[in-house]
Motif scaffolding. Structure first.
Motif, PDB file in Angstrom:
ATOM      1  N   TYR A 458      -7.004  -8.322 -10.724  1.00 21.23           N
ATOM      2  CA  TYR A 458      -5.777  -8.113 -11.287  1.00 21.23           C
ATOM      3  C   TYR A 458      -4.769  -8.315 -10.226  1.00 21.23           C
ATOM      4  O   TYR A 458      -5.152  -7.537  -8.944  1.00 21.23           O
ATOM      5  N   ARG A 459      -4.823  -9.801  -9.911  1.00 24.03           N
ATOM      6  CA  ARG A 459      -4.428 -10.053  -8.502  1.00 24.03           C
ATOM      7  C   ARG A 459      -2.750  -8.929  -8.697  1.00 24.03           C
ATOM      8  O   ARG A 459      -2.495  -8.905  -7.152  1.00 24.03           O
ATOM      9  N   LEU A 460      -1.962  -9.181  -9.093  1.00 26.57           N
ATOM     10  CA  LEU A 460      -0.684  -9.072  -9.592  1.00 26.57           C
ATOM     11  C   LEU A 460      -0.615  -7.062  -8.626  1.00 26.57           C
ATOM     12  O   LEU A 460      -0.114  -6.753  -7.904  1.00 26.57           O
ATOM     13  N   ASP A 461      -2.256  -6.387  -9.838  1.00 27.26           N
ATOM     14  CA  ASP A 461      -2.060  -5.297  -9.093  1.00 27.26           C
ATOM     15  C   ASP A 461      -2.571  -5.106  -7.490  1.00 27.26           C
ATOM     16  O   ASP A 461      -1.439  -4.073  -6.742  1.00 27.26           O
ATOM     17  N   TRP A 462      -2.822  -5.933  -6.765  1.00 29.84           N
ATOM     18  CA  TRP A 462      -3.638  -5.844  -5.311  1.00 29.84           C
ATOM     19  C   TRP A 462      -2.321  -6.431  -4.505  1.00 29.84           C
ATOM     20  O   TRP A 462      -1.917  -6.118  -4.092  1.00 29.84           O
ATOM     21  N   LEU A 463      -1.213  -7.011  -5.223  1.00 33.18           N
ATOM     22  CA  LEU A 463      -0.604  -7.536  -4.239  1.00 33.18           C
ATOM     23  C   LEU A 463       0.941  -6.644  -3.980  1.00 33.18           C
ATOM     24  O   LEU A 463       1.162  -6.557  -3.015  1.00 33.18           O
ATOM     25  N   MET A 464       0.346  -5.534  -5.367  1.00 31.90           N
ATOM     26  CA  MET A 464       2.269  -4.723  -5.360  1.00 31.90           C
ATOM     27  C   MET A 464       1.397  -3.668  -4.382  1.00 31.90           C
ATOM     28  O   MET A 464       2.362  -2.756  -3.776  1.00 31.90           O
ATOM     29  N   TRP A 465       0.285  -4.115  -3.856  1.00 34.69           N
ATOM     30  CA  TRP A 465      -0.305  -2.818  -2.909  1.00 34.69           C
ATOM     31  C   TRP A 465       0.287  -3.515  -1.591  1.00 34.69           C
ATOM     32  O   TRP A 465       1.293  -2.261  -0.538  1.00 34.69           O
ATOM     33  N   PHE A 466      -0.055  -4.230  -1.109  1.00 38.63           N
ATOM     34  CA  PHE A 466       0.861  -5.198  -0.483  1.00 38.63           C
ATOM     35  C   PHE A 466       2.052  -5.422  -0.031  1.00 38.63           C
ATOM     36  O   PHE A 466       2.865  -4.495   1.436  1.00 38.63           O
ATOM     37  N   VAL A 467       2.858  -4.703  -1.122  1.00 40.08           N
ATOM     38  CA  VAL A 467       4.533  -4.842  -1.274  1.00 40.08           C
ATOM     39  C   VAL A 467       4.812  -3.587  -0.897  1.00 40.08           C
ATOM     40  O   VAL A 467       5.855  -3.719   0.151  1.00 40.08           O
ATOM     41  N   ALA A 468       3.981  -2.869  -1.281  1.00 32.79           N
ATOM     42  CA  ALA A 468       4.432  -1.614  -0.745  1.00 32.79           C
ATOM     43  C   ALA A 468       4.645  -1.420   0.939  1.00 32.79           C
ATOM     44  O   ALA A 468       5.034   0.109   1.419  1.00 32.79           O
ATOM     45  N   PHE A 469       3.945  -2.131   1.573  1.00 35.67           N
ATOM     46  CA  PHE A 469       3.530  -1.740   3.478  1.00 35.67           C
ATOM     47  C   PHE A 469       5.458  -1.748   3.667  1.00 35.67           C
ATOM     48  O   PHE A 469       5.242  -2.403   5.457  1.00 35.67           O
ATOM     49  N   GLN A 470       5.571  -3.777   3.083  1.00 39.70           N
ATOM     50  CA  GLN A 470       6.389  -4.724   3.582  1.00 39.70           C
ATOM     51  C   GLN A 470       8.058  -4.527   2.518  1.00 39.70           C
ATOM     52  O   GLN A 470       8.081  -3.334   1.448  1.00 39.70           O
ATOM     53  N   THR A 471       8.678  -5.171   3.057  1.00 37.17           N
ATOM     54  CA  THR A 471      10.087  -5.866   2.896  1.00 37.17           C
ATOM     55  C   THR A 471      10.323  -6.280   0.871  1.00 37.17           C
ATOM     56  O   THR A 471       8.759  -7.388   1.059  1.00 37.17           O
ATOM     57  N   TYR A 472      11.112  -6.395  -0.084  1.00 41.54           N
ATOM     58  CA  TYR A 472      10.842  -7.325  -0.859  1.00 41.54           C
ATOM     59  C   TYR A 472      11.447  -8.783  -0.471  1.00 41.54           C
ATOM     60  O   TYR A 472      11.526  -9.793  -0.628  1.00 41.54           O
ATOM     61  N   GLU A 473      11.823  -9.105   0.816  1.00 37.64           N
ATOM     62  CA  GLU A 473      12.496  -9.458   1.515  1.00 37.64           C
ATOM     63  C   GLU A 473      10.892 -11.026   1.657  1.00 37.64           C
ATOM     64  O   GLU A 473      10.969 -12.154   2.128  1.00 37.64           O
TER      65      GLU A 473
END
Length: 561
Positions: A458-473
């Motif tokens: 699930y590609r979106l699920d994986w990217l959401m893990w990385f998102v949590a380390f960064q800002t939405y910008e």
């Protein structure tokens, strides 16, 4: 089975301490008292090729299935990051420099297709790849044309996949698939192509690949996070990995000394075992067994997409026909029997070999492949030797030889971004009811059991893990996702497990909240309530936004409204 007698020299049994032959070495036969072959000899790889091709085709089929089911939502005409816009930006960047510059930067068949319906193009490539890989998986045979088609199709998707295809296993599949092309005859479709033995150049190329994968992963750990050097990384990894499995929940709570043993075993398997490849047949087989066992453990303990399944593929090159014979049924006209006949013929020199230009060309191609891989390996080796080693890096747009590594640093706390929507006209109202969107596999609802979906991804699920380390910008596509949720976009919602506004008008507001997640303690209070996770709110990730708030931003980014 009656077999022709082999020359006396080839009948000598190897001494117990002999490491055995590798590719291209003399054959060591098994004989019965009557002088007939009774078991497969060491040193040939007819059956190895079948196992390799089927394993590679399995991974390809999973990758193309993922592409078929998710590409439209991610990079299609109305996807989160449309690939048409990406290709246009590549064209714009290389404007005035010629079409070849854009092609070489992002080689993809899509340059040749009509862009008016990109969803159709993406589905076409995925369906072709799924069909070809399924054929190879079922039949166990392929030719260079089919394997080159698989490689070209997946390369075409990876090079327009943007951040969704930025994982190290994409390049690893392309490198493995590239080598798979040269395993096969030019165009013959046969499980045991009589005049095309498995090239030793390709076998050693697969071994060189698994050597770099494992050693790269080991070195990046030793040079990276301090916890790998003090053996404490496994105290955190099972809980903080991208998408934990059910087994990870229990492994996380094993005693501290188990985690130390696991970390030490990891270093042994990644830093020392790879050198077994060069210590003769028996040690090479031991290497293959240990690495496959290691990957199976990783498969069960985490959802690392098809990475671990893919890593098993080059490990199979460690096994010759004698060691893989148990996978094939015995009996007249069976694959094992046919391979044994080919061995008998080859051992006595009676195998008829084609004496035409094609044979000479094939030898030149194999030699050229070896030279090419050696040349392209230079920057990869320099990277391995460098104190500033980087992992999962490509050194060319064709991704033929790459650097690899995994978990050079370990996160010590798990944070999640939770998307929420409300139908309240006032997002700031104290009585506004915010409802969570659930993803397919990533942690969300504390009562939901961790999933086990590997090799699917699930590609979106994986990217959401990385998102949590960064800002939405740093991840603007998440605002694109928020906009689609604000209109109950069916295509985007298909990437999620549940829509709290299903059958109702879409939410008026969407926000993202930052949460700290920890595994519940087995037998503890939260576990008794049925919770797998305990979570605590950290604060907002991005503030509540409405469709009107995002409209101007969408126009600025040239995203479809």
């Amino acid at each position: 089975m009656a077999a022709m007698a082999a020359p006396e020299g080839s009948l000598r049994r190897r001494k117990a301490g002999d490491s055995g032959p590798g590719p291209g070495s003399p054959l060591s036969p098994g004989r019965d008292d009557a002088g007939c072959s009774t078991r497969l000899r060491t040193g040939t790889f007819w059956l190895t090729r079948i196992v390799l091709l089927r394993a590679l085709a399995f991974v390809y089929s999973v990758a193309f299935l993922v592409a078929l089911q998710q590409n439209k939502q991610l990079i299609g005409d109305r996807g989160l990051l449309p690939c048409r816009a990406y290709l246009k930006s590549v064209q714009q960047y290389f404007r005035g420099q010629g079409a070849w510059d854009a092609w070489s930067y992002a080689p993809t068949i899509i340059w040749l297709l009509d862009w008016s319906n990109m969803d159709f193009n993406l589905d076409l490539l995925a369906l072709l790849g799924l069909g070809i890989s399924s054929f190879v998986l079922i039949t166990g045979c392929a030719n260079m044309i089919l394997m080159a088609a698989l490689w070209g199709l997946y390369l075409s998707l990876v090079n327009v996949g943007q951040v969704w295809y930025s994982f190290g296993w994409e390049s690893q599949l392309l490198e493995t698939g590239f080598l798979g092309i040269f395993l096969c005859p030019w165009w013959t479709l046969s499980q045991l192509p009589r005049h095309t033995p498995t090239p030793w150049t390709v076998l050693w190329a697969f071994r060189w690949l698994i050597f770099r994968i494992m050693l790269g992963a080991g070195l990046i750990k030793i040079r990276g996070d301090q916890c790998w050097r003090d053996l404490t990384c496994l105290d955190f990894h099972y809980e903080t990995q991208p998408v934990p499995s059910p087994l990870a929940y229990f492994l996380h709570r094993t005693p501290w000394w188990v985690h130390r043993f696991e970390a030490l075993s990891n270093h042994f398997l990644e830093l020392l075992v790879p050198f077994f490849l060069f210590l003769g047949r028996r040690m090479c087989i031991l290497h293959g067994m240990l690495q496959i066992l290691f990957q199976v453990v990783l498969i069960l303990s985490g959802n690392l997409s098809f990475l671990n399944w893919l890593t098993i593929v080059p490990s199979l090159s460690c096994f010759d026909d004698a060691s893989l014979g148990f996978l094939f049924p015995s009996g007249p006209a069976g694959l094992k029997d046919r391979a044994l006949k080919l061995q008998d013929e080859e051992a006595q020199g009676a195998q008829s070999r084609p004496r035409h230009v094609g044979c000479a060309v094939r030898r030149v191609v194999n030699l050229s492949l070896g030279v090419l891989l050696a040349w392209l390996s230079v920057p990869v080796v320099l990277n391995l030797l460098s104190a500033k080693q980087v992992m999962n890096t490509t050194f060319g747009s064709l991704r033929i030889v790459n650097s690899y590594g995994a978990f050079g640093s370990i996160t010590k706390e798990r944070t999640e971004v939770i998307l929420q929507g409300t139908a309240s006209p006032n997002a700031s109202a104290p009585d506004a009811v915010w409802e969570d969107y659930e993803f397919k596999c990533k942690p969300g609802d504390p009562w939901r059991r961790p999933c086990l979906i590997t090799p699917y991804h699930y590609r979106l699920d994986w990217l959401m893990w990385f998102v949590a380390f960064q800002t939405y910008e740093h991840n603007e596509w998440i605002l694109q996702l928020a906009g689609k949720l604000l209109v109950n976009d069916a295509q985007a919602l298909s990437l999620l497990a549940s829509n709290p506004f299903e059958g109702r008008p879409p939410p008026r507001w969407i926000r993202a909240e930052h949460w700290r997640y920890k595994f519940s303690l087995p037998g503890g209070k939260h576990a008794a309530e049925g919770k797998w996770w305990v979570r605590r709110r950290l604060g907002p990730y991005f503030p509540a936004v409405s469709l009107e708030d995002l409209e101007g931003y969408f126009r600025e980014q040239d995203w479809p409204l």
